[in-house]
Design a protein around this motif. Structure first.
Motif, mmCIF file in Angstrom:
data_model
loop_
_atom_site.group_PDB
_atom_site.id
_atom_site.type_symbol
_atom_site.label_atom_id
_atom_site.label_comp_id
_atom_site.label_asym_id
_atom_site.label_seq_id
_atom_site.Cartn_x
_atom_site.Cartn_y
_atom_site.Cartn_z
ATOM 1 N N TYR A 1 20.945 -30.819 18.114
ATOM 2 C CA TYR A 1 21.745 -30.939 16.898
ATOM 3 C C TYR A 1 23.046 -31.635 17.271
ATOM 4 O O TYR A 1 23.772 -31.177 18.163
ATOM 5 C CB TYR A 1 22.018 -29.547 16.332
ATOM 6 C CG TYR A 1 22.839 -29.516 15.058
ATOM 7 C CD1 TYR A 1 22.243 -29.793 13.830
ATOM 8 C CD2 TYR A 1 24.196 -29.214 15.094
ATOM 9 C CE1 TYR A 1 22.984 -29.748 12.658
ATOM 10 C CE2 TYR A 1 24.941 -29.161 13.927
ATOM 11 C CZ TYR A 1 24.332 -29.436 12.710
ATOM 12 O OH TYR A 1 25.054 -29.396 11.555
ATOM 13 N N ASN A 2 23.349 -32.745 16.588
ATOM 14 C CA ASN A 2 24.523 -33.542 16.933
ATOM 15 C C ASN A 2 24.497 -33.855 18.430
ATOM 16 O O ASN A 2 23.537 -34.423 18.931
ATOM 17 C CB ASN A 2 25.808 -32.820 16.519
ATOM 18 C CG ASN A 2 25.968 -32.726 15.015
ATOM 19 O OD1 ASN A 2 25.422 -33.538 14.271
ATOM 20 N ND2 ASN A 2 26.710 -31.731 14.555
ATOM 21 N N THR A 3 25.516 -33.448 19.160
ATOM 22 C CA THR A 3 25.564 -33.664 20.616
ATOM 23 C C THR A 3 25.342 -32.357 21.365
ATOM 24 O O THR A 3 25.846 -32.171 22.475
ATOM 25 C CB THR A 3 26.921 -34.268 21.018
ATOM 26 O OG1 THR A 3 27.971 -33.436 20.506
ATOM 27 C CG2 THR A 3 27.074 -35.674 20.463
ATOM 28 N N GLN A 4 24.570 -31.455 20.746
ATOM 29 C CA GLN A 4 24.315 -30.156 21.359
ATOM 30 C C GLN A 4 22.816 -29.881 21.458
ATOM 31 O O GLN A 4 22.030 -30.408 20.666
ATOM 32 C CB GLN A 4 24.956 -29.032 20.537
ATOM 33 C CG GLN A 4 26.448 -29.117 20.357
ATOM 34 C CD GLN A 4 26.843 -29.615 18.979
ATOM 35 O OE1 GLN A 4 27.214 -30.776 18.816
ATOM 36 N NE2 GLN A 4 26.754 -28.757 17.980
ATOM 37 N N PHE A 5 22.442 -29.055 22.420
ATOM 38 C CA PHE A 5 21.111 -28.480 22.523
ATOM 39 C C PHE A 5 21.176 -27.018 22.093
ATOM 40 O O PHE A 5 22.132 -26.304 22.431
ATOM 41 C CB PHE A 5 20.587 -28.509 23.958
ATOM 42 C CG PHE A 5 20.003 -29.823 24.385
ATOM 43 C CD1 PHE A 5 19.211 -30.574 23.532
ATOM 44 C CD2 PHE A 5 20.222 -30.306 25.672
ATOM 45 C CE1 PHE A 5 18.662 -31.779 23.934
ATOM 46 C CE2 PHE A 5 19.679 -31.500 26.083
ATOM 47 C CZ PHE A 5 18.892 -32.245 25.207
ATOM 48 N N PHE A 6 20.145 -26.568 21.383
ATOM 49 C CA PHE A 6 19.955 -25.135 21.198
ATOM 50 C C PHE A 6 19.143 -24.636 22.383
ATOM 51 O O PHE A 6 18.024 -25.104 22.616
ATOM 52 C CB PHE A 6 19.230 -24.846 19.888
ATOM 53 C CG PHE A 6 20.078 -25.091 18.682
ATOM 54 C CD1 PHE A 6 21.019 -24.155 18.282
ATOM 55 C CD2 PHE A 6 19.964 -26.272 17.970
ATOM 56 C CE1 PHE A 6 21.823 -24.381 17.181
ATOM 57 C CE2 PHE A 6 20.763 -26.514 16.870
ATOM 58 C CZ PHE A 6 21.699 -25.562 16.470
ATOM 59 N N LEU A 7 19.716 -23.719 23.140
ATOM 60 C CA LEU A 7 19.075 -23.231 24.348
ATOM 61 C C LEU A 7 18.282 -21.959 24.059
ATOM 62 O O LEU A 7 18.715 -21.096 23.296
ATOM 63 C CB LEU A 7 20.121 -22.949 25.432
ATOM 64 C CG LEU A 7 20.978 -24.151 25.853
ATOM 65 C CD1 LEU A 7 21.914 -23.748 26.994
ATOM 66 C CD2 LEU A 7 20.114 -25.339 26.269
ATOM 67 N N SER B 1 17.160 -24.122 13.748
ATOM 68 C CA SER B 1 18.597 -24.159 13.966
ATOM 69 C C SER B 1 19.240 -23.357 12.843
ATOM 70 O O SER B 1 18.611 -23.114 11.811
ATOM 71 C CB SER B 1 19.122 -25.600 13.950
ATOM 72 O OG SER B 1 19.127 -26.123 12.632
ATOM 73 N N PRO B 2 20.496 -22.937 13.007
ATOM 74 C CA PRO B 2 21.145 -22.223 11.899
ATOM 75 C C PRO B 2 21.221 -23.063 10.629
ATOM 76 O O PRO B 2 21.170 -22.541 9.523
ATOM 77 C CB PRO B 2 22.539 -21.921 12.455
ATOM 78 C CG PRO B 2 22.382 -21.965 13.929
ATOM 79 C CD PRO B 2 21.342 -22.993 14.205
ATOM 80 N N GLY B 3 21.327 -24.372 10.789
ATOM 81 C CA GLY B 3 21.443 -25.239 9.633
ATOM 82 C C GLY B 3 20.204 -25.297 8.771
ATOM 83 O O GLY B 3 20.282 -25.526 7.564
ATOM 84 N N TYR C 1 26.103 -19.579 16.377
ATOM 85 C CA TYR C 1 25.895 -20.483 17.516
ATOM 86 C C TYR C 1 25.298 -21.786 17.008
ATOM 87 O O TYR C 1 24.253 -21.782 16.363
ATOM 88 C CB TYR C 1 24.967 -19.805 18.525
ATOM 89 C CG TYR C 1 24.446 -20.696 19.633
ATOM 90 C CD1 TYR C 1 25.305 -21.252 20.574
ATOM 91 C CD2 TYR C 1 23.080 -20.952 19.743
ATOM 92 C CE1 TYR C 1 24.810 -22.051 21.598
ATOM 93 C CE2 TYR C 1 22.579 -21.735 20.766
ATOM 94 C CZ TYR C 1 23.443 -22.287 21.696
ATOM 95 O OH TYR C 1 22.944 -23.065 22.700
ATOM 96 N N PHE C 2 25.979 -22.892 17.272
ATOM 97 C CA PHE C 2 25.489 -24.200 16.860
ATOM 98 C C PHE C 2 25.220 -25.102 18.059
ATOM 99 O O PHE C 2 25.401 -26.312 17.995
ATOM 100 C CB PHE C 2 26.465 -24.860 15.890
ATOM 101 C CG PHE C 2 26.161 -24.534 14.462
ATOM 102 C CD1 PHE C 2 25.383 -25.371 13.696
ATOM 103 C CD2 PHE C 2 26.610 -23.352 13.904
ATOM 104 C CE1 PHE C 2 25.066 -25.063 12.382
ATOM 105 C CE2 PHE C 2 26.307 -23.027 12.579
ATOM 106 C CZ PHE C 2 25.529 -23.887 11.824
ATOM 107 N N GLY C 3 24.730 -24.501 19.105
ATOM 108 C CA GLY C 3 24.272 -25.286 20.236
ATOM 109 C C GLY C 3 25.265 -25.348 21.377
ATOM 110 O O GLY C 3 26.435 -24.972 21.260
ATOM 111 N N THR C 4 24.757 -25.839 22.501
ATOM 112 C CA THR C 4 25.533 -26.006 23.721
ATOM 113 C C THR C 4 25.662 -27.490 24.020
ATOM 114 O O THR C 4 24.648 -28.190 24.119
ATOM 115 C CB THR C 4 24.843 -25.302 24.899
ATOM 116 O OG1 THR C 4 24.719 -23.902 24.603
ATOM 117 C CG2 THR C 4 25.621 -25.501 26.188
ATOM 118 N N PRO C 5 26.894 -28.022 24.136
ATOM 119 C CA PRO C 5 27.040 -29.463 24.391
ATOM 120 C C PRO C 5 26.332 -29.879 25.681
ATOM 121 O O PRO C 5 26.383 -29.174 26.701
ATOM 122 C CB PRO C 5 28.554 -29.644 24.519
ATOM 123 C CG PRO C 5 29.138 -28.478 23.780
ATOM 124 C CD PRO C 5 28.183 -27.335 24.005
#
Length: 708
Positions: free
Chosen positions: A688-694, A107-109, A266-270
């Motif tokens: 990540y949180n409430t998101q998926f990295f696609l 992830s970017p983090g 980009y920090f993911g897609t909810p």
């Protein structure tokens, strides 16, 4: 170097043009030396006709004694540069997840270099090194090395690797090995165009300098418009090494590198309730329009190798590593289906400034059947963490037509804390060739860490000392010249959190400990048919952080888990013009003792699977050569994983198909047409949180490679 050279959206063409111009000037130099540029004819096809896992190649990563992969009583995998190019992998992370059992937690983090291996996930259990030197991880983040250009191969040592690399390597260690300087003049050029405005350019040059010196220079740049909103990414790097060799017994290497990368913001897609992926959101991005993501790295190294006599060699390596990372993003994004909106939160600014100075002094001994090393490593790491905690700020945007807006937080950006970390390690390792059929390996390492933290805003300053001992004992038996079996027991350790950024609540904890038992077989098949390996292992890890059963608000050290599995890898050529390579991993990982806080009480997770650990992972490639052409098809499968230790949130299994068509126009010129995710599969690589990295959608690239 001015860091702004890569910051413009239009920086790729001039940056790459300057790289190419510089490389060509270095390559051709004075015309009076033109005759030195002539190279003998090289048969490009011959390097790929033989199916090999490089079992007879000495490894830099599995041991410091120089044993071959077949001799090493451990699971070792070597991924050569030609294989990486053949598959179309341009990023280190892309290449690594095709090796046996390694999966992506990027992830970017965390900097994009976080993996899972043998049941253990994250940068605290899977270490990354370049030429054997590790950059210490801060806040679980590592971003370098990122691109494969300039590297000869990638080596992966699975299982505890603390003897060679120290703490934080119970799952595996990945070592990127650079291309070497050469007294033979040679040049390389790679250029590529792809889907969504993807452009890349790499140049490389090596050759002599005077009577005793040689050099290697590699440069790379890329620019990508991206398929998502705010999808632009760009960056580049310069790698250089000068080698001085006044005689056959003394060699001095001087290395200087610089890289600057702006990844996609980009920090993911909810995801929808229940973890459902909404495919129509794949090309959406809900970050701020002025979001920023930036990694800058500088590396300097000086290494001297001296062969004192036939049985004693000495080496000393001094290095300096500096990295700056910046994140300015809206990282919380929750989908509200009723209102068809995205609720944004966590307006986060974080900056890392880390510099690491280190030295490794090592002596190697040979004689009486022994290949032994003894060494001392020391590293000093200074780190500053700047942020805008508590990261307030919120907004609501449309799902379908988001107004990205600007990043605006009510919280000031301030330096939060400084840490000073000193690491010392002492190690001894020996490979004893008892006779032609038996090799005994033993090693021990003692790691000593001293950490001090200064709070710049609030909190309590503290210092801590953490020590750990790792060891390995292994035995390899050569059944025949082509077949070896081995067994090993080993012990290593991981920190409960990144040592460099340890906080007061973790300062009282010791290192977690891991113990492994492994047996395996490695075989080269006759008649050039190929090579294959198999390994069985069990790893037990103790002293992981858990909650007090009587008070869930208190963290204690007493949890435990185990993993066990089988790993298979093969590269074979059963008939003329056909070659198959693949690997398969089946593992079970379970918590034996772990409590977590839930609803104000302590809940046991014993028997559950750790998060981000798939049970099955497989990779398969088939290659068919006809004349000057080669067609390749690959499949990559990752089994289901759990998002949480409670095992209530599942990320689905996925299989992705890739392909390539290669035309070896001549020994010096190759064209590749690459296709990735041919079925346009929508899948999640991480959460990540409430998101998926696609994962990326279907993509095509055309690449030209030249050697002269």
């Amino acid at each position: 170097m001015n860091p702004s050279i890569l910051s413009s959206h239009h920086s790729y063409p001039p940056f790459c043009a300057s790289l190419l111009a510089g490389a060509l000037l270095a390559a051709f130099g004075p015309l009076s030396h033109a005759e030195e540029t002539m190279l003998g004819t090289v048969n490009v096809r011959s390097t790929r006709d033989a199916a090999t896992l490089h079992l007879n190649q000495p490894t830099q990563s599995g041991s410091r004694t120089g044993v071959t992969t077949k001799e090493l009583p451990a699971s070792m995998e070597i991924l050569d540069g030609e294989t990486i190019r053949e598959r179309g992998d341009t990023q280190i992370g892309e290449a690594i997840v095709r090796t046996t059992g390694l999966t992506n937690n990027a992830s970017p983090g965390n900097g994009g270099l976080s993996f899972s291996s043998r049941g253990f996930a994250g940068t605290g259990s899977v270490g990354i090194a370049e030429d054997g030197v590790r950059l210490q991880t801060a806040s679980g983040t590592q971003n370098y090395p990122s691109n494969v250009w300039g590297y000869e191969r990638i080596e992966v040592l699975r299982g505890p690797a603390s003897i060679v690399y120290g703490s934080g390597t119970i799952g595996a260690t990945i070592n990127a090995v650079r291309k070497e300087p050469s007294r033979t003049r040679r040049y390389e050029l790679m250029t590529g165009l792809g889907t969504d405005g993807y452009k890349q350019l790499g140049v490389g040059a090596a050759g002599p300098v005077g009577e005793i010196a040689s050099y290697r220079v590699d440069a790379y740049g890329f620019h990508n418009d991206g398929y998502r909103d705010l999808g632009k990414a760009h960056g580049g790097k310069l790698m250089s090494r000068l080698r001085l060799q006044p005689n056959s017994d003394l060699r001095i290497d001087l290395t200087a590198d610089y890289s600057l990368t702006h990844p996609e913001r980009y920090f993911g897609t909810p995801y929808a309730p229940g973890g459902r992926i909404i495919k129509s959101l794949r090309d959406k991005n809900y970050n701020a329009a002025d979001a920023e993501l930036r990694y800058e790295d500088t590396r300097l190294r000086a290494k001297a190798d001296w062969r004192a006599n036939d049985w004693l060699s000495l080496s000393n390596e001094l290095y300096y590593l500096e990295t700056e990372r910046i994140w300015k993003n809206i990282e919380g994004q929750t989908l509200n289906l009723r209102n068809n909106t995205i609720e944004r939160s966590d307006y986060l600014y974080i900056q890392h400034n880390l510099d690491q100075t280190g030295n490794r002094l090592e002596a190697s001994f040979k004689g009486a059947g022994h290949r032994a090393v003894a060494g001392w490593e020391i590293a000093k790491i200074n780190f500053r963490h700047t942020n805008n905690s508590p990261y307030r700020g919120s907004s609501i945007v449309s799902v379908d037509h988001p107004n990205h807006g600007s990043w605006n937080s009510p919280d000031p950006i301030r330096a939060s804390f400084d840490t000073d970390t000193t690491l010392n390690a002492f190690y001894v390792e020996d490979a004893w060739q008892i006779n032609d059929r038996w090799l005994l390996m033993a090693g021990i390492r003692r790691d000593l860490a001293r950490i001090s933290r200064t709070q710049l805003i609030s909190g309590t300053d503290f210092s801590a000392r953490i020590n750990g001992t790792a060891w390995r004992l292994g035995l390899t038996h050569h059944l025949t010249r082509d077949t070896s079996v081995y067994g090993q027991i080993s012990a290593g350790h991981d920190p409960v959190t990144s040592l460099v950024t340890m906080n007061l609540s973790n300062a009282r904890f010791k290192l977690t400990t891991g113990r492994q038992v492994e047996v395996g077989i490695k075989q080269t098949l006759g008649g050039g048919l190929g090579e294959w390996t198999a390994a069985l292992y069990r790893i037990e890890k103790d002293d992981i952080i858990t909650r007090d059963p009587n008070n869930p608000r208190i963290s204690v050290q007493g949890g435990s888990m185990h993993s066990q599995g089988i790993e298979l890898a093969a590269n074979i050529s059963p008939v003329k013009n056909w070659r198959f390579e693949g690997n398969y991993t089946y593992l079970t990982a379970k918590f034996d003792e772990l409590n977590e806080s839930s609803g104000g009480r302590s809940v046991s997770r014993a028997g559950n699977t750790p998060s981000n650990v798939p049970q099955q992972v497989a990779n398969l490639w088939g290659h068919y050569r006809f004349g000057q052409w080669q067609a390749s098809l690959g499949l990559r499968h990752v089994g289901k994983r759990y998002r949480d230790n409670a095992n209530t949130f599942t990320m689905k299994a996925y299989t992705v198909a890739d392909a390539s068509l290669t035309w070896h126009y001549s020994d010096r010129l190759t064209f590749r047409l690459l296709g990735r995710n041919l079925t346009d599969k929508v899948y999640a690589t991480n959460a990540y949180n409430t998101q998926f990295f696609l994962g990326e959608p279907r993509r095509f690239d055309l690449i030209a490679e030249m050697k002269f």
